[in-house]
Scaffold this motif. Structure first.
Motif, PDB file in Angstrom:
ATOM      1  N   ASP A   8      -0.647  14.955  -0.119  1.00  0.00           N
ATOM      2  CA  ASP A   8      -2.281  15.021  -0.034  1.00  0.00           C
ATOM      3  C   ASP A   8      -3.038  14.138   1.252  1.00  0.00           C
ATOM      4  N   LYS A   9      -2.044  13.535   1.951  1.00  0.00           N
ATOM      5  CA  LYS A   9      -2.476  12.519   2.979  1.00  0.00           C
ATOM      6  C   LYS A   9      -3.468  11.531   2.516  1.00  0.00           C
ATOM      7  N   VAL A  10      -3.094  11.082   1.262  1.00  0.00           N
ATOM      8  CA  VAL A  10      -3.976  10.108   0.698  1.00  0.00           C
ATOM      9  C   VAL A  10      -3.330   8.545   0.922  1.00  0.00           C
ATOM     10  N   LEU A  11      -3.905   7.556   1.320  1.00  0.00           N
ATOM     11  CA  LEU A  11      -3.590   6.183   1.310  1.00  0.00           C
ATOM     12  C   LEU A  11      -4.116   5.339   0.044  1.00  0.00           C
ATOM     13  N   PHE A  12      -3.353   5.038  -0.723  1.00  0.00           N
ATOM     14  CA  PHE A  12      -3.634   3.868  -2.037  1.00  0.00           C
ATOM     15  C   PHE A  12      -3.494   2.634  -1.198  1.00  0.00           C
ATOM     16  N   SER A  13      -4.538   1.987  -1.003  1.00  0.00           N
ATOM     17  CA  SER A  13      -4.855   0.952  -0.066  1.00  0.00           C
ATOM     18  C   SER A  13      -5.069  -0.566  -0.647  1.00  0.00           C
ATOM     19  N   ALA A  14      -4.607  -0.388  -2.126  1.00  0.00           N
ATOM     20  CA  ALA A  14      -4.697  -1.665  -2.763  1.00  0.00           C
ATOM     21  C   ALA A  14      -6.279  -2.502  -2.518  1.00  0.00           C
ATOM     22  N   ASP A  15      -6.406  -3.649  -2.257  1.00  0.00           N
ATOM     23  CA  ASP A  15      -7.697  -4.123  -1.971  1.00  0.00           C
ATOM     24  C   ASP A  15      -8.589  -3.925  -0.867  1.00  0.00           C
ATOM     25  N   GLY A  16      -7.744  -3.372   0.084  1.00  0.00           N
ATOM     26  CA  GLY A  16      -8.142  -3.030   1.331  1.00  0.00           C
ATOM     27  C   GLY A  16      -9.093  -1.882   1.203  1.00  0.00           C
ATOM     28  N   PHE A  17     -10.425  -1.938   1.964  1.00  0.00           N
ATOM     29  CA  PHE A  17     -11.293  -0.899   1.787  1.00  0.00           C
ATOM     30  C   PHE A  17     -12.057  -0.854   0.622  1.00  0.00           C
ATOM     31  N   GLY A  18     -11.896  -1.975  -0.315  1.00  0.00           N
ATOM     32  CA  GLY A  18     -12.515  -2.139  -1.481  1.00  0.00           C
ATOM     33  C   GLY A  18     -13.943  -2.731  -1.543  1.00  0.00           C
ATOM     34  N   LYS A  19     -14.693  -2.665  -2.439  1.00  0.00           N
ATOM     35  CA  LYS A  19     -16.285  -3.318  -2.371  1.00  0.00           C
ATOM     36  C   LYS A  19     -16.612  -3.719  -3.765  1.00  0.00           C
ATOM     37  N   PHE A  20     -17.374  -4.550  -3.897  1.00  0.00           N
ATOM     38  CA  PHE A  20     -18.138  -4.829  -5.224  1.00  0.00           C
ATOM     39  C   PHE A  20     -18.924  -3.840  -5.667  1.00  0.00           C
ATOM     40  N   GLY A  21     -19.164  -3.822  -6.885  1.00  0.00           N
ATOM     41  CA  GLY A  21     -20.151  -2.743  -7.394  1.00  0.00           C
ATOM     42  C   GLY A  21     -19.309  -1.812  -8.218  1.00  0.00           C
ATOM     43  N   ALA A  22     -20.072  -1.215  -9.308  1.00  0.00           N
ATOM     44  CA  ALA A  22     -19.251  -0.196 -10.229  1.00  0.00           C
ATOM     45  C   ALA A  22     -19.348   1.184  -9.401  1.00  0.00           C
ATOM     46  N   LEU A  23     -18.571   2.174  -9.720  1.00  0.00           N
ATOM     47  CA  LEU A  23     -18.764   3.365  -9.053  1.00  0.00           C
ATOM     48  C   LEU A  23     -20.155   4.153  -9.183  1.00  0.00           C
ATOM     49  N   ASP A  24     -20.760   3.990 -10.160  1.00  0.00           N
ATOM     50  CA  ASP A  24     -22.125   4.552 -10.354  1.00  0.00           C
ATOM     51  C   ASP A  24     -23.247   3.920  -9.683  1.00  0.00           C
ATOM     52  N   ALA A  25     -22.730   2.510  -8.819  1.00  0.00           N
ATOM     53  CA  ALA A  25     -23.948   1.942  -8.332  1.00  0.00           C
ATOM     54  C   ALA A  25     -24.380   2.668  -7.137  1.00  0.00           C
ATOM     55  N   GLN A  26     -25.826   2.731  -6.919  1.00  0.00           N
ATOM     56  CA  GLN A  26     -26.189   3.581  -5.857  1.00  0.00           C
ATOM     57  C   GLN A  26     -26.601   2.316  -4.800  1.00  0.00           C
ATOM     58  N   GLU A  27     -25.676   2.197  -3.670  1.00  0.00           N
ATOM     59  CA  GLU A  27     -25.975   1.112  -2.951  1.00  0.00           C
ATOM     60  C   GLU A  27     -25.113   1.518  -1.619  1.00  0.00           C
ATOM     61  N   ASP A  28     -25.557   0.793  -0.318  1.00  0.00           N
ATOM     62  CA  ASP A  28     -24.935   1.097   0.763  1.00  0.00           C
ATOM     63  C   ASP A  28     -23.332   0.389   0.658  1.00  0.00           C
ATOM     64  N   TRP A  29     -22.519   1.221   0.970  1.00  0.00           N
ATOM     65  CA  TRP A  29     -20.979   0.935   1.025  1.00  0.00           C
ATOM     66  C   TRP A  29     -20.739  -0.405   1.964  1.00  0.00           C
ATOM     67  N   ALA A  30     -21.405  -0.393   2.944  1.00  0.00           N
ATOM     68  CA  ALA A  30     -20.766  -1.628   4.157  1.00  0.00           C
ATOM     69  C   ALA A  30     -21.546  -2.791   3.603  1.00  0.00           C
ATOM     70  N   CYS A  31     -22.679  -2.902   3.106  1.00  0.00           N
ATOM     71  CA  CYS A  31     -23.241  -4.108   2.640  1.00  0.00           C
ATOM     72  C   CYS A  31     -22.184  -4.768   1.479  1.00  0.00           C
ATOM     73  N   VAL A  35       1.095  -1.355   0.190  1.00  0.00           N
ATOM     74  CA  VAL A  35      -0.156  -0.001   0.093  1.00  0.00           C
ATOM     75  C   VAL A  35       0.990   1.235  -0.025  1.00  0.00           C
ATOM     76  N   THR A  36       0.369   2.564  -0.316  1.00  0.00           N
ATOM     77  CA  THR A  36       1.013   3.452  -0.826  1.00  0.00           C
ATOM     78  C   THR A  36       0.553   4.798  -0.029  1.00  0.00           C
ATOM     79  N   PRO A  74      -8.910   2.843  -2.850  1.00  0.00           N
ATOM     80  CA  PRO A  74      -8.705   1.528  -2.801  1.00  0.00           C
ATOM     81  C   PRO A  74      -8.754   1.270  -4.381  1.00  0.00           C
ATOM     82  N   LEU A  75      -8.498  -0.175  -4.575  1.00  0.00           N
ATOM     83  CA  LEU A  75      -8.531  -0.404  -6.066  1.00  0.00           C
ATOM     84  C   LEU A  75      -9.679  -0.895  -6.615  1.00  0.00           C
ATOM     85  N   HIS A  76     -10.697  -1.064  -5.638  1.00  0.00           N
ATOM     86  CA  HIS A  76     -12.258  -1.186  -6.060  1.00  0.00           C
ATOM     87  C   HIS A  76     -13.162  -0.347  -5.287  1.00  0.00           C
TER      88      HIS A  76
END
Ligand code: FEO
Length: 598
Positions: free
Chosen positions: A158-181, A152-153, A215-217
C-alpha cells in the motif's frame, strides 16, 4: 477508520491529558496512533498509552470481530510508554502473538515490564522484512528519532510508511487546527536536538515510493506529502523557515518590556515581515522555543539577576542550546541598574552554538531607557531591518557601490621583466575566463609601470598569494612603483620557464601567461592570456581580499583623529574635506577608496 483496504486505524484520542511527556501543554489533547494490518497474517503496529488499555484492546477486538481471527504479530517501533505501555497486557491477551522489534527495544521491554519477551520475539534490523501475505513490511532503523531503539516500517503493497514519532503532532485527531503549527512545536520540542538523525531518516525515506505516512501521533498524511517532507527537511537542517524577528524577553518592573515593545514597533516600521514578542515568564516556553527555531533572527532581552540573568531567560537559552540552536542572527538587549552583565552571560551561554551571527549593536539599558539606550535601540532596529529595507524596491538604496566590495577577489603578485630588472605588482583582478582552451584575464591600471612592461613584452607570471603572506609583501609590491624602486631588492626570485620571476615564499601557485588579446578599458587594460606553465607550490589557502582586510592589513590608527582613512592601506588623511582628486601617498588609490573616520 480505514487507511487502506487492509490497514485500519485502532488508536485512541486523549482529551484528558494536561502535559504531554510531563511538560508540553496540549490544549487540544493528544492522539496515540496504532494500526492493524489485515492479511494472511495480522500485524498490530504499536500499542497506546497506559490509560487507554481497554479502549485500544476493544478497537482490536472490534476490527477482528468479523473474521474472528487473532493478531499474529505486534510490531513495536518505539518504546516510549505513550506507545509501548500495553505490550505486556497485549501479549497476555493474545498468548500466541509474536512481538517484532529491534534488539534495543527488546532490552527496554525487560526494563519496563520486568519480563524477558525474547522467546516470543522476532528481532529485526535494518532492511529486514516480515511477509504478511499480500503485504510485506520492511524495517528501517531510525535511531534517536526519537529514542535509540526506534524503527520505522514500510509496507510495499500500500506504499505506506509507518513513521513512529516522525511526522507526529500534538492534538487529538478530532482537533481542528493547522498541522504545521502543532507539528513544529512537537518536532522542535521533542526531536529538535536530533536534526542529523532525522536527515538520515529522510534520506532513507527518499528511496521509497510513499503514498501515505502513518505516524504515532497526529493525522495520517495522505496528500501533498512533499509539503510535510519539505518542512521536516527545513526543521531537521536547522534552516530558517520564515523571515522575521522573535523578541524573547523577561522584565521585572516593566522597563525592559517597554524597550522591547519600542523595538518591536521600530522593526515593524523598518519592514520586518513578522515580529513575534514573547514574555518568557508568561508564555508557553515550548512555543517560544518553536518560534526561535522558526524565524531567522532572535533578540534576547533580559535583566542582570543574582550576578547572572533572569531565570526564565536562562531556562529559555538552555532549551535552545540543548536542541542544537544554530544558523540564526542573535541580538542582545540587557538591563542592569548596577554591574550589568546580562548580554555577556547570554553570549557565553550560546558559545557552543554553530553558525550564529551576532548583531553588532547591543542595547545597554541602565534601569530605564534614556537617550543613549534609545539610540542603541534605534541602531539595532536598523541593523536587523537592513536586509528587509534593501530587499524592497521602494525602500532600497539602489546606488550603494560598496556592493562591489562583496565580489570575491583573490590577491596576486603579477611579475614581469622590462629587460633590465624584475618587477611585480599586487592585483586583485585575475580570473579564468574560458577553459577550452584555458584563458586567464588580468586587468591592470595603465598608471602602473607593469602595464607598460607587459604591453611591450606580452608575458607575465601570476603568483597566487597564500594566507601566509605578511603585510610587508603588500608594501613591497603594492605601495611603490617599479619604475623607481627595485621590488626584488630584498628577495632572490626563482624562475619559471619563460624566464620571469616567481616568489620563493608566500604563494601557493603560479601561472605563466602569454598575452593573446588586449582590451582597452580607458583607465585599465585587460590582458587575455593563454597559459604556458602552471605549478602548485603548496596547499595553503589563497589570500582573498576579505582575508587581507580582516587579518593582514594593520588596523588604521584612527583613534582621536578626524578625517578620512584609506580602505586599502589604512593611511589616515586628517582634515575636514578630502579633495576629490586626492591620491593615497602610500598605496596610490584615489579618494573613492577613502571613508570618513567616525
Ligand atoms: Fe510518542 Fe517518543 O513517543
Amino acid at each position: 477508520m480505514k487507511i487502506s483496504e487492509d490497514i485500519l486505524y485502532i488508536g485512541v484520542n486523549d482529551r484528558d491529558i494536561d502535559l504531554f511527556e510531563g511538560q508540553y501543554a496540549v490544549p487540544n489533547g493528544m492522539a496515540y496512533n496504532s494500526y492493524l494490518i489485515l492479511d494472511e497474517k495480522i500485524a498490530v503496529m504499536d500499542t497506546v498509552d497506559a490509560r487507554f488499555t481497554h479502549e485500544w484492546l476493544d478497537n482490536i477486538q472490534f476490527a477482528l470481530a468479523p473474521s474472528g481471527r487473532k493478531p499474529d504479530f505486534l510490531v513495536v517501533q518505539h518504546m516510549e510508554p505513550d506507545h509501548s505501555a500495553n505490550i505486556a497486557r497485549f501479549l497476555e491477551t493474545y498468548p500466541h502473538t509474536q512481538v517484532v522489534t529491534s534488539s534495543k527495544a527488546l532490552a527496554m521491554m525487560k526494563q519496563f515490564f520486568g519480563k524477558d519477551f525474547s522467546q516470543r520475539a522476532i528481532v529485526v534490523k535494518e532492511g529486514d522484512t516480515l511477509p504478511l501475505g499480500k503485504h510485506t513490511l520492511t524495517f528501517y532503523t531510525a535511531p534517536m528519532v526519537h529514542w535509540p531503539e526506534v524503527l520505522v516500517t514500510y509496507d510495499h503493497a500500500d506504499k505506506v510508511l509507518f513513521s513512529a514519532d516522525g511526522f507526529g503532532k500534538f492534538g487529538a485527531l478530532d482537533a481542528q487546527e493547522d498541522w504545521a503549527c502543532e507539528a513544529r512545536r512537537y518536532y522542535i520540542g521533542i526531536v529538535g536536538k536530533y536534526g542529523a538523525q532525522v536527515q538520515s531518516l529522510l534520506k532513507k525515506a527518499a528511496s521509497l515510493d510513499i503514498e501515505k505516512i502513518c505516524p504515532l501521533h497526529g493525522p495520517v498524511l495522505i496528500e501533498n506529502l512533499g509539503y510535510y517532507i519539505n518542512l521536516y527537511n527545513i526543521w531537521s537542517s536547522y534552516t530558517v523557515e520564515s523571515e522575521g524577528v522573535v523578541i524573547a524577553y523577561t522584565s521585572v518592573y516593566g522597563n525592559t518590556k517597554k524597550a522591547v515593545l519600542s523595538l518591536a514597533d521600530k522593526l515593524r516600521a523598518g519592514g520586518c515581515p513578522k515580529v513575534v514578542v514573547t514574555d518568557l515568564a508568561r508564555c508557553d516556553m515550548a512555543e517560544a522555543v518553536e518560534d526561535a527555531f522558526r524565524y531567522g533572527k532572535l533578540v534576547l532581552a533580559t535583566t542582570t539577576y543574582n550576578a547572572d540573568i533572569f531565570p526564565f531567560m536562562r531556562d529559555f537559552i538552555c532549551r535552545l542550546t540543548e536542541r542544537n540552536f544554530q544558523n540564526r542572527t542573535v541580538a542582545f538587549v540587557e538591563n542592569g541598574t548596577w554591574a550589568p552583565l546580562a548580554a555577556k552571560v547570554m553570549k557565553e551561554l550560546l558559545k557552543d552554538c554553530k553558525n550564529l551571527t551576532y548583531a553588532e549593536n547591543i542595547v545597554h539599558i541602565k534601569s530605564a531607557l534614556n537617550e543613549e539606550s534609545s539610540a542603541q535601540l534605534e541602531a539595532l532596529a536598523a541593523e536587523l531591518c537592513h536586509e528587509y529595507v534593501e530587499q524592497r524596491s521602494e525602500t532600497a538604496n539602489k546606488n550603494d557601490l560598496t556592493a562591489l566590495f562583496n565580489i570575491g577577489y583573490g590577491l596576486y603578485v603579477v611579475t614581469c621583466n622590462d629587460g633590465k630588472k624584475d618587477n611585480g605588482l599586487i592585483v586583485n583582478t585575475v580570473s579564468q575566463v574560458t577553459n577550452t582552451p584555458n584563458r586567464v584575464a588580468v586587468t591592470i591600471n595603465k598608471q602602473n609601470y607593469s602595464h607598460h612592461v607587459i604591453k611591450q613584452t606580452g608575458v607575465m607570471n601570476v603568483n597566487c598569494l597564500s594566507t601566509e603572506a605578511p603585510f610587508q609583501v603588500f608594501e613591497t609590491f603594492g605601495f611603490q612603483s617599479g619604475r623607481n624602486a627595485d621590488k626584488f631588492a630584498n628577495c632572490t626570485p626563482l624562475r619559471s620557464d619563460n624566464g620571469l620571476a616567481f616568489l620563493p615564499r608566500y604563494i601557493n601557485s603560479f601561472l605563466s601567461l602569454k598575452v593573446e588579446q588586449y582590451v582597452d578599458l580607458d583607465t585599465h587594460g585587460m590582458f587575455i592570456c593563454s597559459i604556458t606553465e602552471a605549478r602548485v607550490i603548496s596547499s595553503a589557502e589563497t589570500m582573498t581580499y576579505t582575508y587581507y582586510q580582516n587579518n593582514v592589513k594593520p588596523k588604521p590608527q584612527t583613534e582621536g583623529k578626524k578625517g578620512y582613512v584609506c580602505k586599502i592601506c589604512g593611511y589616515v588623511y586628517e582634515g575636514e574635506e578630502l579633495p576629490e582628486d586626492f591620491i593615497c601617498p602610500l598605496c596610490k588609490h584615489g579618494a573613492a577608496d577613502f571613508e570618513p573616520i567616525h
